[in-house]
Design a protein around this motif. Structure first.
Motif, PDB file in Angstrom:
ATOM      1  N   UNK A  12      -8.517   5.265  11.239  1.00 53.34           N
ATOM      2  CA  UNK A  12      -7.929   4.020  10.755  1.00 53.34           C
ATOM      3  C   UNK A  12      -6.418   3.987  10.924  1.00 53.34           C
ATOM      4  N   UNK A  13      -5.794   5.158  11.099  1.00 56.23           N
ATOM      5  CA  UNK A  13      -4.343   5.193  11.269  1.00 56.23           C
ATOM      6  C   UNK A  13      -3.904   4.366  12.466  1.00 56.23           C
ATOM      7  N   UNK A  14      -4.624   4.492  13.561  1.00 55.94           N
ATOM      8  CA  UNK A  14      -4.213   3.802  14.765  1.00 55.94           C
ATOM      9  C   UNK A  14      -4.947   2.514  15.022  1.00 55.94           C
ATOM     10  N   UNK A  15      -5.904   2.175  14.177  1.00 58.36           N
ATOM     11  CA  UNK A  15      -6.712   0.992  14.444  1.00 58.36           C
ATOM     12  C   UNK A  15      -6.540  -0.062  13.354  1.00 58.36           C
ATOM     13  N   UNK A  19      -5.189  -4.060  13.266  1.00 55.79           N
ATOM     14  CA  UNK A  19      -6.279  -5.030  13.232  1.00 55.79           C
ATOM     15  C   UNK A  19      -6.439  -5.689  11.874  1.00 55.79           C
ATOM     16  N   UNK A  20      -6.227  -4.936  10.806  1.00 53.84           N
ATOM     17  CA  UNK A  20      -6.500  -5.448   9.468  1.00 53.84           C
ATOM     18  C   UNK A  20      -5.269  -6.024   8.780  1.00 53.84           C
ATOM     19  N   UNK A  21      -4.114  -5.978   9.463  1.00 60.20           N
ATOM     20  CA  UNK A  21      -2.922  -6.545   8.856  1.00 60.20           C
ATOM     21  C   UNK A  21      -3.080  -8.031   8.582  1.00 60.20           C
ATOM     22  N   UNK A 192      -7.042   5.106   2.090  1.00 59.44           N
ATOM     23  CA  UNK A 192      -5.591   5.337   2.071  1.00 59.44           C
ATOM     24  C   UNK A 192      -4.824   4.376   2.975  1.00 59.44           C
ATOM     25  N   UNK A 193      -5.356   4.115   4.183  1.00 58.75           N
ATOM     26  CA  UNK A 193      -4.641   3.241   5.097  1.00 58.75           C
ATOM     27  C   UNK A 193      -4.678   1.792   4.622  1.00 58.75           C
ATOM     28  N   UNK A 195      -5.027   0.693   1.647  1.00 58.71           N
ATOM     29  CA  UNK A 195      -4.171   0.545   0.470  1.00 58.71           C
ATOM     30  C   UNK A 195      -2.706   0.599   0.881  1.00 58.71           C
ATOM     31  N   UNK A 196      -2.392   1.501   1.822  1.00 55.04           N
ATOM     32  CA  UNK A 196      -1.003   1.681   2.202  1.00 55.04           C
ATOM     33  C   UNK A 196      -0.459   0.594   3.096  1.00 55.04           C
ATOM     34  N   UNK A 197      -1.346  -0.080   3.858  1.00 53.65           N
ATOM     35  CA  UNK A 197      -0.874  -1.093   4.791  1.00 53.65           C
ATOM     36  C   UNK A 197      -0.197  -2.251   4.059  1.00 53.65           C
ATOM     37  N   UNK A 198      -0.654  -2.532   2.844  1.00 52.60           N
ATOM     38  CA  UNK A 198      -0.038  -3.602   2.061  1.00 52.60           C
ATOM     39  C   UNK A 198       1.407  -3.256   1.718  1.00 52.60           C
ATOM     40  N   UNK A 199       1.652  -1.985   1.418  1.00 51.17           N
ATOM     41  CA  UNK A 199       3.009  -1.538   1.106  1.00 51.17           C
ATOM     42  C   UNK A 199       3.836  -1.377   2.376  1.00 51.17           C
TER      43      UNK A 199
END
Length: 250
Positions: A12-15, A19-21, A192-193, A195-199
């Motif tokens: 999920x780090x690179x995908x 994609x989910x932003x 983790x990703x 949750x972290x992408x929002x921040x």
């Protein structure tokens, strides 16, 4: 199943970072990207994965490897011979590996993303999500728990090459229970990703970190593909299965 968790965690780090932003932007329109609302969204997404995994495991159950005892040397004893079911099961594992290797190349930008093959389905999913996340007019009431959970379930249905690879692994698991557990761990690995992408998205230059994340994610997906390749070859009897305690690595 451990491999599925690692696939979700590192793949999920690179995908998902790219994609989910846009999904988080849509969900923000309903105010479900904060606090317990966001937790329910994540639970709903993982619940969808578990349901899909159970279905994939049910489909793969018919491909469970069965060992048929055949007397190859008369009275000298019987040896196990893999049935046609095991051959198909091994082929499914190798297909999963091929998709994983392709996903790794796509994450590095070497080949087109597999989502392009599902572009029509993705567009329909996007239209559905836009309708679901429209804030009712003149409404000041914040979305309730069922709404947050339901939006998470809808998110879990997003066509995604990484999810498809995990679903093939769930089918290889060979039962609805194990298939559901495989996708459950995959979903938890992506927490983790997501949750972290929002921040991360709040930082002005956050996209500069995406290339590095993609390399890390691609390496992890390649390792997942190697594991599935070895598992498929082991099912065909070309290599030996490897166990660490009660855990079968392949």
């Amino acid at each position: 199943m451990i491999a599925a968790f690692v696939l979700g965690l590192t793949g999920s780090l690179g995908h998902c970072a790219t994609m989910c932003g846009g999904v988080t932007v849509l969900l923000a329109r309903r105010g479900v990207t904060q606090g317990w609302h966001w937790a329910l969204v994540q639970l709903g997404r993982v619940f969808s994965y578990a349901i899909l995994g159970s279905f994939a495991g049910w489909l793969g159950q018919g491909l469970m490897p069965e060992m048929e005892m055949a007397d190859a040397h008369g009275s000298h004893g019987a040896i196990p011979v893999l049935s046609g079911f095991g051959i198909w099961q091994g082929g499914l594992a190798l297909l999963t590996a091929v998709l994983a290797f392709y996903m790794a190349l796509a994450m590095l930008g070497t080949v087109p993303s597999p989502e392009l093959l599902l572009v029509q389905i993705t567009h329909r999913w996007g239209r559905l999500m836009r309708r679901l996340t429209i804030q009712p007019r003149r409404s000041t009431v914040q979305a309730g728990p069922l709404t947050a959970f339901g939006l998470g379930m809808a998110w879990g249905l997003l066509p995604c090459g990484l999810v498809l690879a995990a679903l093939l692994a769930a089918a290889v698991a060979g039962s609805p229970l194990l298939g559901g557990a495989t996708m459950l761990l995959f979903g938890v690995g992506t927490w983790p990703l997501t949750w972290g992408i929002r921040l991360l998205s709040r930082r002005p230059n956050w996209q500069t970190a995406v290339p590095r994340l993609r390399v890390i994610g691609a390496i992890a997906v390649v390792l997942f593909g190697v594991q599935m390749s070895l598992r498929g070859l082991a099912m065909w009897g070309w290599v030996s299965h490897l166990h660490v305690g009660n855990v079968m690595l392949w």
